[in-house]
Structure formats: C-alpha cells, structure tokens
Design a protein around this motif. Structure first.
Motif, short mmCIF file in Angstrom:
data_model
loop_
_atom_site.label_atom_id
_atom_site.label_comp_id
_atom_site.label_asym_id
_atom_site.label_seq_id
_atom_site.Cartn_x
_atom_site.Cartn_y
_atom_site.Cartn_z
N MET A 161 -2.59 124.80 -25.82
CA MET A 161 -2.48 123.52 -26.46
C MET A 161 -3.32 122.90 -25.19
N HIS A 162 -4.17 121.92 -25.32
CA HIS A 162 -4.60 121.25 -24.10
C HIS A 162 -4.10 119.58 -23.67
N ALA A 163 -4.55 119.49 -22.02
CA ALA A 163 -3.65 118.47 -21.42
C ALA A 163 -4.11 116.90 -21.99
N GLY A 164 -5.20 117.12 -22.97
CA GLY A 164 -5.78 115.68 -22.95
C GLY A 164 -7.50 115.17 -23.30
N VAL A 165 -7.72 114.79 -24.62
CA VAL A 165 -9.00 114.45 -24.94
C VAL A 165 -9.68 113.29 -24.27
N ASN A 166 -10.73 113.44 -23.47
CA ASN A 166 -10.98 111.44 -23.05
C ASN A 166 -12.25 111.85 -23.47
N ALA A 167 -12.91 111.08 -24.27
CA ALA A 167 -14.32 110.38 -24.17
C ALA A 167 -14.73 108.97 -23.73
N ALA A 168 -16.50 109.46 -23.42
CA ALA A 168 -16.93 107.97 -23.18
C ALA A 168 -17.12 106.54 -23.94
N VAL A 169 -16.92 106.99 -25.10
CA VAL A 169 -17.49 106.24 -25.31
C VAL A 169 -17.15 106.62 -27.26
N ALA A 170 -16.98 105.25 -28.04
CA ALA A 170 -16.75 106.62 -29.72
C ALA A 170 -17.87 106.66 -30.51
N ALA A 195 -25.13 109.67 -19.23
CA ALA A 195 -23.40 110.40 -20.27
C ALA A 195 -22.02 110.40 -19.12
N ALA A 196 -23.05 111.07 -17.88
CA ALA A 196 -21.61 111.27 -17.25
C ALA A 196 -21.06 110.51 -16.20
N ARG A 197 -22.16 109.41 -16.08
CA ARG A 197 -21.85 107.89 -15.54
C ARG A 197 -20.01 107.68 -16.26
N LEU A 198 -21.32 107.65 -17.66
CA LEU A 198 -19.73 106.53 -17.86
C LEU A 198 -18.69 107.75 -18.14
N MET A 199 -18.63 109.28 -17.78
CA MET A 199 -17.54 109.54 -18.53
C MET A 199 -16.91 110.03 -17.00
N MET A 200 -17.35 109.71 -15.21
CA MET A 200 -16.61 109.80 -14.64
C MET A 200 -15.38 108.88 -14.46
N ARG A 201 -15.02 108.10 -15.16
CA ARG A 201 -13.86 106.83 -15.27
C ARG A 201 -12.75 107.88 -15.85
N HIS A 202 -13.73 108.89 -16.87
CA HIS A 202 -12.44 109.54 -17.53
C HIS A 202 -11.28 110.83 -16.87
N LEU A 203 -12.99 111.31 -15.83
CA LEU A 203 -12.42 112.87 -15.51
C LEU A 203 -10.62 112.60 -14.53
N PRO A 204 -10.71 113.80 -14.75
CA PRO A 204 -8.78 113.54 -14.68
C PRO A 204 -8.87 114.06 -12.84
N ARG A 205 -8.20 112.73 -12.54
CA ARG A 205 -7.84 113.22 -10.73
C ARG A 205 -7.89 114.74 -10.09
N VAL A 227 -5.87 122.83 -19.20
CA VAL A 227 -7.57 121.97 -19.64
C VAL A 227 -7.00 120.62 -20.67
N SER A 228 -8.36 120.31 -19.80
CA SER A 228 -8.41 118.93 -20.23
C SER A 228 -9.49 118.79 -21.08
N LEU A 229 -9.63 118.15 -21.94
CA LEU A 229 -11.24 117.85 -22.97
C LEU A 229 -11.68 116.46 -22.02
N LEU A 230 -13.49 116.49 -21.63
CA LEU A 230 -14.20 115.22 -21.76
C LEU A 230 -14.86 115.24 -21.74
N CYS A 231 -15.78 114.37 -22.55
CA CYS A 231 -16.91 114.33 -23.97
C CYS A 231 -17.32 112.73 -23.38
N TRP A 232 -18.77 112.97 -24.10
CA TRP A 232 -19.41 111.87 -24.01
C TRP A 232 -19.07 110.83 -25.49
N ALA A 233 -19.33 111.69 -26.27
CA ALA A 233 -18.28 110.32 -27.67
C ALA A 233 -17.50 111.21 -28.32
#
Length: 169
Positions: free
Chosen positions: A1-10, A34-44, A155-161
């Motif tokens: 199981m993952h620790a969550g999904v974050n995306a910069a945009v829909a 894409a990375a610039r907008l994803m940065m705010r969702h990067l887990p600390r 493991v958490s997930l970070l994607c552009w969209a």
C-alpha cells in the motif's frame, strides 16, 4: 500500500498538452515546468525520488524517460536524491490507453523489479515515486508493491497530473 497520491494539476486539456509535448515532442524543458508545480506537493520527509521506469526498448525509441526528467528536476530543486537505476521495468508492457482498470492491472503485473543494488539503497527509506500522469493506479501500484517488498519504509506517489473522472486515458 502506498502512503498517498499527490498531483500538481487535474488532468485536462492543458495538462494533456504538456504531457504529450514532453513525452513525444522532445520538449524536455516541460519537465522543469511540471517539477516546479509539483514541488509544493513533495513530502517533507522524502528521502529518495524514483521515476516510474520505462522498458529499455521504449526508452531506446523515445530517447529519455519523461518521469526521469521530472525526478531529476525535482531533485535539483529540492535537494532530495534521485536514482533511475534502482527500479526497473523487466518486461515490455502494452500501451495502457484504452484498457480498463483490470486490463491495466493485468498488463503491468510482474513487470517491475527492484535491482539488487536498489534493495540496499531503498531499505528503510521514504521513497517518492514520480510519474507524469496518474490514471488508474495500476502502474504505480505494481511499482509500490515491489518497492515495499524490497524494504522501502514507505512509498508516496507524486505526479504532474491526475485523472479525476477516470474517463481519460
């Protein structure tokens, strides 16, 4: 199981255009966007960024892994290490567009593996799996399974969209 999904945009028309230009148009600079907008969702607490891997034949034909370009850009901006050789796609999988959720899951089952060097690097660490688009979760789910089995603490997930309605491919 993952620790969550974050995306910069829909996922929508603009997000789709960015992804298609990055993936197939050779517009590598879009990875930085894409990375610039994803940065705010990067887990600390992120300790290592891993891109969803391409099979070697797809990598050879495209010339680069778009998720790898995004992960490298995120790494430069955040200081979190990244690696492209710890998680591999050991067999080619069909294009998932047009497959339903179950078809996608079957297509990627057993396709990913953590390398022997990867096991040592991921053991006990908080991993962020980076991808361009999150649709059904089949690909990332298969990756998360092998990363957790390989010893990753989380493991958490970070994607552009992220596809919200499930209708888009």
């Amino acid at each position: 199981m993952h620790a969550g999904v974050n995306a910069a945009v829909a996922y929508g028309r603009v997000a789709r255009d960015v992804v298609l230009r990055l993936k197939y148009g050779g517009r590598a600079a879009f990875a930085d966007t894409a990375a610039r907008l994803m940065m705010r969702h990067l887990p600390r607490d992120a300790e290592l960024l891993l891109p969803v891997p391409l099979h070697r034949w797809r990598l050879w034909s495209r010339g680069y892994n778009q998720a790898g370009l995004i992960a490298a850009s995120l790494s430069r901006a955040s200081g979190v290490a990244w690696a492209s050789d710890l998680l591999v796609r050991r067999r080619a999988t069909p294009v998932l567009k047009g497959l339903g959720k179950d078809g996608r899951r079957r297509a990627v089952a057993g396709a990913f593996a953590v390398t022997s060097a990867g096991c040592a690097r991921i053991a006990g660490r908080r991993i962020v799996l980076v991808d361009d688009v999150y649709t059904s979760g089949a690909t990332t789910g298969a990756c998360v399974s092998v990363l957790r089995a390989g010893g990753a603490a989380s493991v958490s997930l970070l994607c552009w969209a992220r596809v919200i309605d499930g209708a888009a491919d």
